[in-house]
Write an enzyme that holds these catalytic residues in place. Structure first.
Site, short mmCIF file in Angstrom:
data_model
loop_
_atom_site.label_atom_id
_atom_site.label_comp_id
_atom_site.label_asym_id
_atom_site.label_seq_id
_atom_site.Cartn_x
_atom_site.Cartn_y
_atom_site.Cartn_z
N GLY A 235 27.03 1.19 3.36
CA GLY A 235 25.77 1.91 3.48
C GLY A 235 24.61 0.96 3.61
N PRO A 236 23.47 1.49 4.04
CA PRO A 236 22.29 0.64 4.21
C PRO A 236 21.82 0.03 2.89
CG PRO A 236 21.77 2.95 4.63
CD PRO A 236 23.22 2.88 4.44
N PRO A 237 21.01 -1.01 2.97
CA PRO A 237 20.57 -1.69 1.75
C PRO A 237 19.78 -0.74 0.86
CG PRO A 237 19.87 -2.90 3.70
CD PRO A 237 20.47 -1.63 4.18
N THR A 239 20.80 1.59 -1.16
CA THR A 239 21.27 2.95 -1.39
C THR A 239 22.09 3.08 -2.67
OG1 THR A 239 22.96 2.42 0.23
CG2 THR A 239 21.19 3.86 0.93
N THR A 242 25.75 -1.21 -5.31
CA THR A 242 26.01 -2.02 -6.50
C THR A 242 25.89 -1.18 -7.77
OG1 THR A 242 25.02 -3.82 -5.25
CG2 THR A 242 25.42 -4.21 -7.56
N GLU A 459 -5.89 4.61 18.61
CA GLU A 459 -5.23 5.50 17.64
C GLU A 459 -5.43 6.96 18.02
OE1 GLU A 459 -3.22 4.08 15.93
OE2 GLU A 459 -4.02 2.05 15.88
N HIS A 462 -2.79 7.90 20.45
CA HIS A 462 -1.53 8.31 19.82
C HIS A 462 -1.63 9.74 19.31
CE1 HIS A 462 0.41 4.45 19.90
NE2 HIS A 462 -0.51 3.85 19.16
N ASP A 533 3.70 -1.33 19.58
CA ASP A 533 4.01 -0.11 20.32
C ASP A 533 4.99 -0.42 21.45
OD1 ASP A 533 2.28 1.21 18.71
OD2 ASP A 533 0.64 1.29 20.16
C1 NHX Z 1 -3.46 -9.26 15.35
N1 NHX Z 1 -2.68 -7.03 14.88
O1 NHX Z 1 -4.31 -9.80 16.01
C2 NHX Z 1 -3.76 -7.96 14.68
C3 NHX Z 1 -3.98 -8.17 13.25
C4 NHX Z 1 -5.16 -0.81 18.19
C5 NHX Z 1 -5.13 -3.05 17.28
N2 NHX Z 1 -2.29 -9.81 15.20
O2 NHX Z 1 -0.31 0.15 17.61
O3 NHX Z 1 -2.58 -3.45 14.79
O4 NHX Z 1 -3.23 -6.43 16.92
O5 NHX Z 1 -1.17 2.40 16.78
C6 NHX Z 1 0.25 -12.22 17.86
C7 NHX Z 1 -0.47 -11.66 18.92
C8 NHX Z 1 0.71 -7.96 15.85
C9 NHX Z 1 0.72 -11.44 16.83
C10 NHX Z 1 -0.68 -10.31 18.95
C11 NHX Z 1 0.97 -9.30 15.82
C12 NHX Z 1 -0.45 -8.20 17.94
C13 NHX Z 1 -1.16 -1.06 15.78
C14 NHX Z 1 -0.24 -6.01 16.98
C15 NHX Z 1 -3.49 -1.37 16.48
N3 NHX Z 1 -1.31 1.26 16.08
N4 NHX Z 1 -1.49 -4.22 16.54
C16 NHX Z 1 -0.88 0.15 16.58
C17 NHX Z 1 -2.10 -3.29 15.85
C18 NHX Z 1 -2.48 -6.36 16.01
C19 NHX Z 1 0.01 -7.43 16.91
C20 NHX Z 1 0.50 -10.10 16.85
C21 NHX Z 1 -0.22 -9.53 17.92
C22 NHX Z 1 -4.28 -1.87 17.65
C23 NHX Z 1 -2.13 -1.93 16.53
C24 NHX Z 1 -1.23 -5.51 16.05
ZN ZN Z 2 -0.58 1.82 18.73
#
Ligand code: NHX
Ligand code: ZN
Length: 662
Positions: A235-237, A239, A242, A459, A462, A533
């Protein structure tokens, strides 16, 4: 009467597993210290002694000339040391006393003691003659032999450890199994019982049967049945695999050996197999008994899958030994092996065949009613606000494991304490759930209005798309408060369904693409924010095409879990690979277009939602409903929820009669 389990005392050890006295490293250390001590002492006595090596002829000359004040004869080294009298130092060393010290010596190898004695008598040497037995013998001995001693000691250590001398574990116990032995009534045995395992009725039933086999085997053998040899908890972790095993230990009246698969692994070759042998030997002595191996995939991984890379002979040997041992004892010898893993697919087929781990007990993620039971267990020690709706908590935590729920309860208590509340309330639990899913809120993160705007658009995209698609998950809230890695999020409450249709998957992909689609449509730029996403969408699309046969050109074909079986090669041709890629690309492009269409058609509502989100930071499903109107198909979800509620109420009804004062 359950007791508080006593803390494990590392110094006490468990019966049958204690270290044999004196068999440890200390004698090596002793030897080293003694050796070093002697060397130091030697150095000290020789200190400031100017020592010059000369030939025996020269030695005789000096003696004859009466330069020496005393002679040390070292029999073991075969050298004679002549102490030069201070007044003759200049003749011998051509240097003053200041340079060579007050008691300089010269030494020479002499042919034999008799000859030297004869010579000394002949020249009428009057000085003192001292016979030294050891002298610098120890120094040279250590210098010459210490490396050898260390090598030999290491060699013994290795080979004894690898049980070259009888398999009973080496002088340092390396070959001994690290299994802990629990015996009922004795100290250290777990006080977990089946009552402590909430939910998991099916798995509990299976495990109870194993305990029963051992309690009265006659019942089964009289009818000609054979007692099983092993059962695998799968099973998954988190659950409770153990925990189940601990409950077995607590309930069974037989000894219970417990160890982890990684305990077999050591840096020394042959240790794993030796430990398996040792474990089963100990177990057979205590039979009937239960052996529990946690995380068995550490040793039980399929053999030969990495043959090209030279394989992992040590692990294979361990596994082979385990296979042999499980086959080796007679059917009714009364050793039952329980093992736990979350990756049954990587286990060697030989482990799973009849006669070994022939029964698999699946320990799944808890469903709604099981989560209620688990919450009830973990809420017991927590001071709750009166009237807390446990059903609601269980409904808010789909896909949570028992460990996650325990974490939620603890986190909620911590949050309530941080706010100096007298009891833990509903909001604390909801915050705890958010925290566990999304990570820590970062309210202090600095955002420009521009950034906030594009996050809100994303957002809201979405939210809008998921609201307008029939099969998308129901929305709970939308937030642009940064949390963990994410700068914003749309929260859904996924239905707990057992099967997912193609339409549901497509709608979810479309809703996930809604964020980027909104960015492109309403800001004109696309951003790095869609990373997560796009990642989820791509994974899901590949799953649909390559594993679920849900595309036009590759219908009903599944390439799941087949790579690796024939080395690193993919189990399909390059043409198929290209086809998969194309299908995935087309699928995602189609859903992206669909999301853009939906958003264009509802541009006004979307922008209103985004503005509201930017000013409020958090909005809920009710706000979305006010803007978009109720979902026309919401009734269906409502029916589902209604059904679920009725089921839960019925369950609560059933539990009520036996709940008071217990
Ligand atoms: C970042 N995170 O610059 C920031 C903190 C509308 C901003 N990393 O889809 O938060 O942008 O619906 C390297 C390069 C994560 C590492 C780019 C790690 C991008 C979440 C994605 C909101 N909600 N995305 C979403 C979000 C981000 C990410 C990364 C990176 C969006 C989105 C992270
Ligand atoms: Zn998003």
């Amino acid at each position: 009467m359950p007791q508080i389990p006593p803390q494990e005392d590392p110094h006490r050890g468990h019966p049958g597993n204690e270290k044999k006295p004196g068999y440890n490293f200390s004698w090596i250390y002793l030897l080293l210290i003694v050796g070093l001590g002697i060397m130091l002492w030697q150095n000290q006595t020789d200190e400031n002694t100017f020592d010059k090596e000369i030939s025996y002829t020269q030695f005789k000359t000096y003696v004859q000339k009466g330069y020496g004040s005393a002679i040390d004869v070292n029999k073991s080294e075969g050298t004679a040391m002549l102490h030069i009298a201070p007044e003759h130092v200049r003749e011998v060393f051509h240097q003053g006393v200041e340079q060579v010290g007050k008691a300089p010596v010269v030494s020479a190898r002499y042919p034999s003691t008799e000859k030297m004695d004869e010579y000394l008598a002949a020249v009428k040497y009057k000085g003192e003659v001292k016979y030294v037995e050891n002298g610098r013998f120890w120094t040279s001995f250590l210098v010459n032999f210490l490396p050898l001693i260390i090598i030999i000691a290491f060699w013994i250590f290795m080979f004894r450890g690898a049980s070259a001398f009888g398999g009973k574990g080496g002088i340092f116990g390396v070959g001994q199994s690290k299994a802990k032995l629990f015996e009922k009534g004795k100290e250290g045995s777990p006080s977990v019982t089946f009552k402590d395992v909430a939910g998991q009725e099916g798995a509990k039933q299976e495990v109870k049967e194993i305990v029963d086999f051992l309690k009265n085997p006659k019942k089964y053998t009289d009818l000609g049945g054979k007692i099983p040899k092993g059962a695998l908890l799968v099973g998954p972790p988190g659950t409770g695999k153990t925990l189940l095993a601990k409950a077995v230990a607590g309930e069974a009246d037989v000894p219970f050996f417990s160890m982890s698969g990684s305990d077999f692994v050591e840096m020394f070759v042959g240790v794993g197999a030796s430990r398996v042998r040792d474990l089963f030997q100990k177990a057979k002595e205590k039979a009937p008994c239960i052996v529990f191996i946690d995380e068995i995939d550490a040793v039980g991984r399929a053999r030969g899958s990495r043959a090209a890379m030279g394989g992992n002979d040590e692990r294979e040997n361990t596994l082979n030994q385990l296979l042999t041992e499980m086959d080796g004892f007679g059917t009714n010898s009364g050793v039952i092996v329980l093992a736990a893993t979350n990756r049954v697919d990587v286990l060697d087929k030989a482990l799973l065949r009849a006669g070994r781990f022939d029964r698999q007990i699946h320990v799944d993620l808890p469903d709604l009613s099981e989560r209620i039971a688990i919450f009830n267990v973990h809420l017991k020690p927590i001071k709750l606000e009166p009237g807390l709706d446990i059903d609601l908590l269980a409904r808010q935590t789909p896909g949570f494991s028992g460990a996650d729920i325990a974490n939620v309860c603890n986190e909620a208590a911590l949050i309530a304490a941080r706010h100096d509340r007298p009891a833990v309330g509903k909001q604390d639990f909801l915050d705890a759930v958010d925290r566990i899913i999304g990570g820590l809120e970062k309210k202090t993160k600095v955002m420009t209005e521009q950034e906030k705007h594009s996050i809100a658009l994303h957002e809201a995209g979405h939210a809008a798309v998921s609201w307008l698609l029939e099969h998308a998950n129901p929305l709970v809230k939308v937030t642009i408060v940064p949390r963990g890695q994410a700068l914003g999020a749309a929260w859904y409450l996924p239905e707990e369904r057992n099967i997912t249709t193609r339409e549901q998957m497509l709608d979810e992909i479309c809703a996930t693409l809604g964020g980027r689609a909104a960015e492109e449509l309403f800001t004109g730029h696309i951003s790095s924010g869609a990373l997560n996403d796009l990642e989820t969408v791509t994974k899901r699309a590949y799953g649909m095409v390559a594993y679920l046969g849900m595309s036009e050109s590759l219908p009903n074909l599944c390439y799941y879990g087949q790579d690796g079986e024939y080395g690193f090669q993919k189990p399909y041709s390059d043409d198929t690979a290209r086809l998969i890629d194309e299908e995935v690309k087309a699928l995602i492009a189609g859903q992206y277009e669909r999301a853009k269409q939906i958003l264009t058609a509802h541009k006004v509502e979307h922008n209103t939602l985004a503005d509201l989100l930017q000013s409020e930071e958090v909005i809920f499903a009710a706000d979305v409903e006010r803007i978009f109107g109720p979902r026309p198909w919401q009734s269906r979800a409502d029916i589902l929820q209604q059904e679920e509620k009725e089921r839960v109420e019925k369950l609560a009804e059933e539990r009520r009669p036996d709940s008071p004062e217990q």
